[in-house]
Design an enzyme around this catalytic site. Structure first.
Site, short mmCIF file in Angstrom:
data_model
loop_
_atom_site.label_atom_id
_atom_site.label_comp_id
_atom_site.label_asym_id
_atom_site.label_seq_id
_atom_site.Cartn_x
_atom_site.Cartn_y
_atom_site.Cartn_z
N LYS A 1 -12.15 -0.71 -10.92
CA LYS A 1 -12.62 0.63 -11.30
C LYS A 1 -11.45 1.56 -11.53
O LYS A 1 -11.49 2.42 -12.41
CB LYS A 1 -13.54 1.19 -10.20
CG LYS A 1 -14.88 0.51 -10.11
CD LYS A 1 -15.75 1.09 -9.03
CE LYS A 1 -16.24 2.48 -9.41
NZ LYS A 1 -17.25 2.98 -8.45
N LYS B 1 -6.73 -7.67 -13.31
CA LYS B 1 -7.97 -7.95 -12.60
C LYS B 1 -8.95 -6.79 -12.81
O LYS B 1 -8.54 -5.63 -12.85
CB LYS B 1 -7.66 -8.13 -11.11
CG LYS B 1 -8.86 -8.48 -10.25
CD LYS B 1 -8.41 -8.68 -8.81
CE LYS B 1 -9.58 -9.00 -7.90
NZ LYS B 1 -9.16 -9.19 -6.49
N LYS C 1 0.82 -1.20 0.00
CA LYS C 1 0.00 0.00 0.00
C LYS C 1 0.86 1.26 0.00
O LYS C 1 0.55 2.25 -0.67
CB LYS C 1 -0.92 -0.01 1.22
CG LYS C 1 -2.04 1.02 1.17
CD LYS C 1 -3.06 0.67 0.11
CE LYS C 1 -4.23 1.60 0.15
NZ LYS C 1 -5.23 1.31 -0.91
#
Length: 336
Positions: free
Chosen positions: A203, A200, A117
């Site tokens: 959005k 994958k 992250k």
């Protein structure tokens, strides 16, 4: 909610309208679990603050509404399951703080997704917020505040759940048996490849098909999908096994797989026709969902009332748990 069985907790970050990858990967499973478990489904809007700041946070509330509309249209029943937004039950933030007092920092720094992250956000470990580091503690609080003992996860999420178990175990060791150690209910999460054929469905990559899109919008989106990169002419035989359109046929046109495979490999079916077949299958599969969504959206306050009632019922559980926790910690009691 059904009684006498295991209690499930699961949540989603509010990203607005969901796509077919969310539907196949999680939402259909959530709906099915209502027949077997007491289910608690939470829009984890506080978690969204780990990477949304400033003006961006104005998107959170409408995103919650759009996402929950998708849940309800898919078959999540607010009379059978608890459905609410995380921030509507502020007791979770209190438990997060209390759990942070017993969670070693080293446990959090070793979580694999923490470093991932940090890289995604293009930050350094020194500049990320405490909230991002402590994300797993808040996730643990989400689960054990309601004494949920079952969490549906894919294998890639097992390290997060194991950390939640360790935190609950440590609290129980220090202060006496309080929380169940949440167990994984492994779910098969199919990899739904996006329209770009390389990643994958997401959005953020704009390679997705929205559940709530109109049939026309869906058809137009699918028309942009990449197919077999080696099929350069209509007369060239295709390779369905490398084509993301064919992989979506498996989900939405399972009864036509042989027809599509034979047509593609023999060059009798072109990519344009293939995409139209897929669009027809997707639209047919989602027709009932879209009808329900439109109906729920037309009811003034329907989503808000469902969230409010779910939060009321969830808070009753949360307050009992927090009172027990504060008693064990020797803190001032919570007025119930």
């Amino acid at each position: 909610m059904t009684t006498g069985g295991h209690r499930v907790f699961s949540g989603m970050r509010p990203s607005g309208r969901l796509h077919v990858g969310n539907y196949v990967g999680a939402l259909q499973n959530w709906v099915a679990m209502q027949d077997e478990f007491e289910c608690i489904y939470c829009a984890v809007d506080v978690h969204a603050l780990t990477d949304m700041q400033g003006e961006d946070t104005r998107e959170i509330r409408p995103n919650v509404r759009e996402m929950v509309l998708d849940w309800l249209a898919a078959g999540i029943d607010p009379d059978r399951s608890l459905v609410f937004a995380q921030s509507q039950v502020p007791e979770v933030m209190v438990l997060h703080t209390l759990l942070s007092m017993v969670t070693p920092l080293g446990w959090l720094m070793r979580v694999p997704t923490f470093k991932d992250k940090v890289r995604q956000m293009q930050e350094t470990e020194e500049s990320v917020s405490y909230g991002l580091v402590g994300y797993p503690v808040l996730m643990t609080a989400d689960i054990i505040l309601y004494k949920a003992d079952t969490v549906p996860v894919g294998e890639d999420q097992l390290p997060h759940l194991e950390l939640a178990r360790e935190i609950a175990r440590r609290f129980n060791h220090l202060y006496g048996p309080t929380f169940p150690e949440p167990q994984a209910r492994l779910t098969e999460v199919p990899l739904v490849v996006g329209l770009d054929g390389a990643h994958k469905m997401s959005k953020s990559l704009d390679n997705h098909i929205e559940l709530a899109a109109s049939p026309e919008e869906t058809t137009a989106r699918i028309a942009t999908a990449f197919t077999d990169p080696e099929r350069l002419r209509r007369s060239d035989p295709g390779r369905p096994w490398v084509c993301n359109v064919y992989s979506l046929h498996k989900l939405f046109n399972p009864g036509r797989l042989d027809e599509v495979y034979q047509g593609c490999t023999s060059a009798q079916l072109g990519c344009v026709e293939d995409k139209r077949l897929l669009a027809d299958g997707v639209n047919e599969n989602l027709a009932a969902f879209r009808e329900r969504r439109s109906e729920f959206e037309s009811r003034p306050g329907y989503v808000e009332d469902a969230l409010r009632e779910g939060a009321r019922r969830a808070q009753a559980i949360a307050r009992e748990t927090l009172a027990e926790v504060q008693e064990r910690l020797g803190l001032a009691s919570v007025a119930l």
